[in-house]
Design an enzyme around this catalytic site. Sequence first.
Site, PDB file in Angstrom:
ATOM      1  N   HIS A 110      60.456  40.528  59.532  1.00 36.67           N
ATOM      2  CA  HIS A 110      60.132  41.226  58.289  1.00 36.67           C
ATOM      3  C   HIS A 110      59.521  42.592  58.600  1.00 36.67           C
ATOM      4  CE1 HIS A 110      58.773  42.283  54.418  1.00 36.67           C
ATOM      5  NE2 HIS A 110      57.496  42.122  54.693  1.00 36.67           N
ATOM      6  N   CYS A 117      57.588  38.178  50.743  1.00 41.55           N
ATOM      7  CA  CYS A 117      58.348  38.720  51.870  1.00 41.55           C
ATOM      8  C   CYS A 117      59.051  37.637  52.686  1.00 41.55           C
ATOM      9  CB  CYS A 117      57.434  39.552  52.767  1.00 41.55           C
ATOM     10  SG  CYS A 117      56.691  40.911  51.869  1.00 41.55           S
ATOM     11  N   ASN A 175      58.769  48.916  53.376  1.00 47.90           N
ATOM     12  CA  ASN A 175      58.774  47.459  53.170  1.00 47.90           C
ATOM     13  C   ASN A 175      59.476  47.161  51.840  1.00 47.90           C
ATOM     14  OD1 ASN A 175      58.189  44.781  52.640  1.00 47.90           O
ATOM     15  ND2 ASN A 175      56.009  44.939  53.107  1.00 47.90           N
TER      16      ASN A 175
HETATM   17  O1  UT7 Z   1      54.879  42.443  53.607  1.00 57.68           O
HETATM   18  C1  UT7 Z   1      53.758  41.636  53.797  1.00 57.68           C
HETATM   19  C2  UT7 Z   1      52.589  42.253  53.217  1.00 57.68           C
HETATM   20  N1  UT7 Z   1      52.113  43.470  53.758  1.00 57.68           N
HETATM   21  C3  UT7 Z   1      51.782  43.716  55.038  1.00 57.68           C
HETATM   22  O2  UT7 Z   1      52.066  42.959  55.930  1.00 57.68           O
HETATM   23  C4  UT7 Z   1      50.966  44.942  55.314  1.00 57.68           C
HETATM   24  C5  UT7 Z   1      49.761  44.618  56.133  1.00 57.68           C
HETATM   25  N2  UT7 Z   1      48.815  45.679  56.293  1.00 57.68           N
HETATM   26  C6  UT7 Z   1      49.078  46.918  56.763  1.00 57.68           C
HETATM   27  O3  UT7 Z   1      50.207  47.260  57.027  1.00 57.68           O
HETATM   28  C7  UT7 Z   1      47.931  47.856  57.040  1.00 57.68           C
HETATM   29  O4  UT7 Z   1      46.708  47.159  56.905  1.00 57.68           O
HETATM   30  C8  UT7 Z   1      47.900  49.105  56.116  1.00 57.68           C
HETATM   31  C9  UT7 Z   1      49.063  50.039  56.468  1.00 57.68           C
HETATM   32  C10 UT7 Z   1      47.992  48.686  54.670  1.00 57.68           C
HETATM   33  C11 UT7 Z   1      46.601  49.882  56.349  1.00 57.68           C
HETATM   34  O5  UT7 Z   1      46.477  50.251  57.702  1.00 57.68           O
HETATM   35  P1  UT7 Z   1      45.126  49.934  58.490  1.00 57.68           P
HETATM   36  O6  UT7 Z   1      45.295  50.477  59.835  1.00 57.68           O
HETATM   37  O7  UT7 Z   1      44.833  48.473  58.361  1.00 57.68           O
HETATM   38  O8  UT7 Z   1      44.086  50.825  57.706  1.00 57.68           O
HETATM   39  P2  UT7 Z   1      42.725  50.383  57.002  1.00 57.68           P
HETATM   40  O9  UT7 Z   1      42.993  49.676  55.733  1.00 57.68           O
HETATM   41  O10 UT7 Z   1      41.829  49.747  58.006  1.00 57.68           O
HETATM   42  O11 UT7 Z   1      42.106  51.802  56.660  1.00 57.68           O
HETATM   43  C12 UT7 Z   1      41.658  52.710  57.695  1.00 57.68           C
HETATM   44  C13 UT7 Z   1      41.247  54.005  57.026  1.00 57.68           C
HETATM   45  C14 UT7 Z   1      40.316  53.806  55.837  1.00 57.68           C
HETATM   46  O12 UT7 Z   1      39.396  54.879  55.813  1.00 57.68           O
HETATM   47  P3  UT7 Z   1      37.906  54.721  56.408  1.00 57.68           P
HETATM   48  O13 UT7 Z   1      37.286  53.593  55.640  1.00 57.68           O
HETATM   49  O14 UT7 Z   1      38.097  54.379  57.868  1.00 57.68           O
HETATM   50  O15 UT7 Z   1      37.303  56.052  56.176  1.00 57.68           O
HETATM   51  C15 UT7 Z   1      41.218  53.916  54.642  1.00 57.68           C
HETATM   52  O16 UT7 Z   1      40.561  54.340  53.483  1.00 57.68           O
HETATM   53  O17 UT7 Z   1      42.396  54.667  56.509  1.00 57.68           O
HETATM   54  C16 UT7 Z   1      42.194  54.961  55.121  1.00 57.68           C
HETATM   55  N3  UT7 Z   1      43.498  54.908  54.441  1.00 57.68           N
HETATM   56  C17 UT7 Z   1      44.334  55.946  54.416  1.00 57.68           C
HETATM   57  N4  UT7 Z   1      44.234  57.199  54.914  1.00 57.68           N
HETATM   58  C18 UT7 Z   1      45.276  58.025  54.712  1.00 57.68           C
HETATM   59  C19 UT7 Z   1      44.064  53.859  53.809  1.00 57.68           C
HETATM   60  N5  UT7 Z   1      45.288  54.205  53.351  1.00 57.68           N
HETATM   61  C20 UT7 Z   1      45.458  55.509  53.713  1.00 57.68           C
HETATM   62  C21 UT7 Z   1      46.510  56.409  53.526  1.00 57.68           C
HETATM   63  N6  UT7 Z   1      46.373  57.656  54.048  1.00 57.68           N
HETATM   64  N7  UT7 Z   1      47.646  56.099  52.874  1.00 57.68           N
END
Ligand code: UT7
Length: 335
Positions: free
Chosen positions: A261, A121, A291
């Site tokens: 980004h 990125c 993204n």
């Molecule tokens: O471009 C450079 C590289 N990428 C980035 O910079 C992205 C960086 N990361 C992110 O944008 C975020 O971490 C994500 C969007 C990927 C995830 O969001 P988050 O708020 O960090 O969620 P999390 O991984 O902490 O997950 C929270 C909950 C989990 O469930 P439990 O364990 O709390 O029951 C996940 O399983 O949300 C769940 N979850 C989802 N639920 C519905 C993860 N993905 C999804 C989804 N829909 N698509």
Amino acid sequence: MTSVPEKTIKAAITAVGGYVPDDILTNFDLERMVDTSDEWIRSRTGIKERRILKDPNKATSFLAIEAANEVLRKSNCAPEEIDMLILATITPDMKVAATAAKVATNIGAVNAFAFDLQAACSGFLYSLSMAAAKIEAGHCQKILVVGADKMSSIVDYTDRTTCIIFGDGAGAVLMEASSNAFGWEDEYFRSNGMGQEFLHVKAGGSLHPTTEETLAKGWEAIYQEGKTVFKNAVSEMAFATQEVLRRNDLQPETVDYIIAHQANKRILDATQTRTKLSQKQFLTNIERYGNTTAATLPLLLRDYEDQFKTGDKLLFTAFGGGFTWGSAFYTWAYN
Ligand code: UT7
């Protein structure tokens, strides 16, 4: 007092272009594919929809060529005048040969040398820096810098943690010696290989060549540990941006636009809070494209070009796989 030395030749962007495919993948479409919801995706990422290049016969080069041709149409530059073409991408058409060479040949840049740059990125921002250096050194007069990724080619559409984020697209700029005092001013770039563990496509390289086993394990698709990437993205983009502000003796409120980004709207908001910049300085289009990896920065320039005026102060910042990251100070050079 700024600690950045004066430049005799400054590199400036003189035209911008971009391209996204017509096919739209909405959050509601994703609700039918994985266990997710429009509400979750919008509140956790700010994304409403992304574009997908569905034609299996079209690859990253197609996106890049469309964006590069738009730049040529908008500038007075003939393709033969291009000295160099850099294509930032993590999804080249093929592992070998350089996709940039195909793009250069297709647009008629027969006098250019062309190569791919892989910094995920941060790829487009690193490429701008390389192009600026070649112009400042007097080695090149006109350089096309392209950021393009067909992310759908490496996304597993059964993995809800990644398939909701990424989209396909391309953006491009022409860089040449500035005809006024404006252009590429300063930069602060870093990388950290410890980040490899948290954001990668594990197989298909020299460490894990593709085998039945790597395919069965899903190692050909992009993987990320979202929370770790998120935290690092915020702290490093904020630090790099503050460093550029400090080095150039800039008060946050004097910056016109932040070209950051587009990975997650919450990353932008957290970076904004840490840097004491304001939300209205941060330009966004993540809601429409998701993204697009190397394409997010030039697509922002393309979408907001009409708003920029000569002398406007822009801060670029990016963070991506590797980890790679940085910020740059740029003054817009045309109306
Ligand atoms: O471009 C450079 C590289 N990428 C980035 O910079 C992205 C960086 N990361 C992110 O944008 C975020 O971490 C994500 C969007 C990927 C995830 O969001 P988050 O708020 O960090 O969620 P999390 O991984 O902490 O997950 C929270 C909950 C989990 O469930 P439990 O364990 O709390 O029951 C996940 O399983 O949300 C769940 N979850 C989802 N639920 C519905 C993860 N993905 C999804 C989804 N829909 N698509």
